[in-house]
Design an enzyme around this catalytic site. Structure first.
Site, mmCIF file in Angstrom:
data_model
loop_
_atom_site.group_PDB
_atom_site.id
_atom_site.type_symbol
_atom_site.label_atom_id
_atom_site.label_comp_id
_atom_site.label_asym_id
_atom_site.label_seq_id
_atom_site.Cartn_x
_atom_site.Cartn_y
_atom_site.Cartn_z
ATOM 1 N N CYS A 85 64.480 1.036 121.185
ATOM 2 C CA CYS A 85 65.371 -0.222 121.462
ATOM 3 C C CYS A 85 66.117 0.127 122.912
ATOM 4 C CB CYS A 85 66.204 -0.686 120.532
ATOM 5 S SG CYS A 85 66.812 -2.435 120.772
ATOM 6 N N HIS A 174 61.807 -2.440 116.874
ATOM 7 C CA HIS A 174 62.189 -1.490 115.843
ATOM 8 C C HIS A 174 61.252 -1.001 114.802
ATOM 9 C CE1 HIS A 174 66.638 -1.792 116.768
ATOM 10 N NE2 HIS A 174 66.513 -2.848 117.135
ATOM 11 N N GLU A 176 61.216 1.652 113.297
ATOM 12 C CA GLU A 176 61.778 2.517 112.347
ATOM 13 C C GLU A 176 62.479 1.615 111.037
ATOM 14 O OE1 GLU A 176 65.458 1.205 114.528
ATOM 15 O OE2 GLU A 176 63.400 1.288 114.660
#
Length: 429
Positions: A85, A174, A176
């Protein structure tokens, strides 16, 4: 260690910490939001991870100047980088790209599509062509630098995932995200739905999408951990020497005559082929060239691109060819050279015995190996405030059997107060 830069507690590590745990390496978190001091250099780092944040990198580049400097240092030293990001935007800017402001925030789940380049990428090769991912950021657009490789894109923003060089990845979405992140996103979506004229892109938290994402997220993070582990020693060496390359010659200018005198002890003949392994700024190359003459072959090998750049700047490219390579995996055929010179390298390679075997492989029968350092072992130990190490690979009781096993006969050994020198001959294969 793996250095993680965290910009805000609202966009935490989520699955990153668990994923990188597979590397078996220490992890250190710098919480920028809490005022933690950012590292000044990439020394001791085997990877750098930069997480997300609430702002746009392009909108407030000055605020992120320290992160940009650290990312540029990581790129120069080829330290593996993962930017997510905001971290991806900062990586693009550090590499010469830019960001442009969009029209507002983008929060919700959406599709990204991988490119053909992703099919052979070390991290993204197993990611499917279409993947549903969570977005939680301002709607800025990343303009990638010229040499970046695009790995994933979507309708709203072309640069969704990319690679810079061979060891730095930026991911705008995102990847993760875990269950905690998904519910945080759900809360943001609910707030957005309350004030928006139109409903959000998808009902939070899309459990099926999260489960599908998790499978591919875990593979990408596992691949990144393996990538870090496989090259950790190499990364640490490059990180250490890259920052010092520009001033290396000036710092050790007085050593040049000692290098030349050591090279003379090789007794090379005109027309022979010689290798300087771990050549650094190439200070011994002129002396080696003088011995083998114009008809000879001189190659300086180093693992750190910045050191070879410094060698060119010093005019050493005219004395020999410069080769970027690992000293333990030389891109040369067997019996390619008549001699190997190496100064101060054995203590920096992860496996000294493997290095000696590799140097024996590329050397002809009867060829010579000369290990040198402009300081004796006791002098170096005292300089660093420590006693002599009994496990030092250059101690004679360690070096002699290691050379013998690798295919060398130690012909003489000198551990003098102001220099170290070991001379060995290649036994017939």
């Amino acid at each position: 260690m793996i250095q993680i830069l965290e910009h805000t507690p609202q966009e935490g590590l989520y699955a990153v910490r668990a994923g990188l745990g597979a590397a078996g390496l220490p992890v250190e978190v710098c919480r920028a939001w809490a005022g933690d001091r950012l590292p000044d250099t990439v020394d001791d780092m085997v990877a750098l991870v930069v997480t997300g944040g609430p702002d746009s990198a392009g909108a407030d580049a000055l605020r992120h100047s320290a992160e940009l400097a650290l990312l540029r240092a990581a790129l120069e030293a080829e330290v593996p980088v993962l930017g997510v990001c905001l971290g991806a935007q900062l990586l693009a800017i550090a590499a010469g790209g830019a960001t442009r402001p969009g029209t507002g925030e983008r929060i919700g789940w959406g599709d990204v599509r991988t490119t053909a380049a992703a099919h052979t990428d070390p991290l993204f090769a197993a990611v499917p062509e279409r993947l549903r991912v969570p977005h939680w950021h301002s709607d800025s657009t990343v303009d990638l630098p010229e040499k970046a490789t695009l790995l994933a894109s979507c309708e709203h923003r072309p640069a969704q995932a990319f690679r810079i060089g061979g060891s730095a990845w930026g991911i705008q979405f995102h990847l993760e995200a875990d269950k905690t992140a998904a519910y945080a996103l759900a809360g943001a979506l609910s707030e957005g739905a309350a004030s928006a004229a139109e409903p959000p892109e998808a009902a939070p938290p899309e459990p099926m999408a999260l489960a599908a994402l998790a499978r591919h997220r875990d593979v990408v993070l596992k691949c990144f951990a393996a990538f870090i582990t496989e090259r950790a020693e190499r990364t640490a060496t490059r990180a250490f020497f890259t920052r010092r390359a520009a001033t290396w010659e000036e710092r050790f200018a007085d050593d040049a005559p000692r290098y030349a005198a050591a090279a003379e002890r090789m007794r090379l003949l005109p027309g022979q082929r010689v290798l300087d392994v771990g050549c650094g700024t190439g200070r011994v190359l002129p002396a080696l060239r003088a011995q083998v003459g114009d008809g000879g072959f001189v190659v300086g090998v180093d693992l750190t691109p910045a050191m070879l750049t410094a060698a060119v700047r010093q005019g050493r490219a005219g004395d020999g060819s410069l080769l970027l390579a690992d000293a333990c995996r030389l891109p040369l055929p067997a019996r390619a050279v008549d001699g190997v010179f190496s100064a101060g390298l054995i203590n920096h390679v992860p496996d000294p015995s493997a290095a000696l075997r590799e140097w024996a492989r590329v050397t002809t029968s009867g060829g010579v190996l000369l290990l040198f350092h402009p300081s004796g072992r006791a002098e170096r130990a005292a300089r660093h405030g420590r006693p002599l190490d009994p496990d030092d690979p250059l101690a004679e009781n360690n070096l002699r059997p290691a050379l013998l096993t690798a295919g060398w006969d130690l012909t003489y050994y000198e551990d003098a107060p102001h220099h170290f020198l070991a001379h060995a001959a290649r036994r017939p294969a």
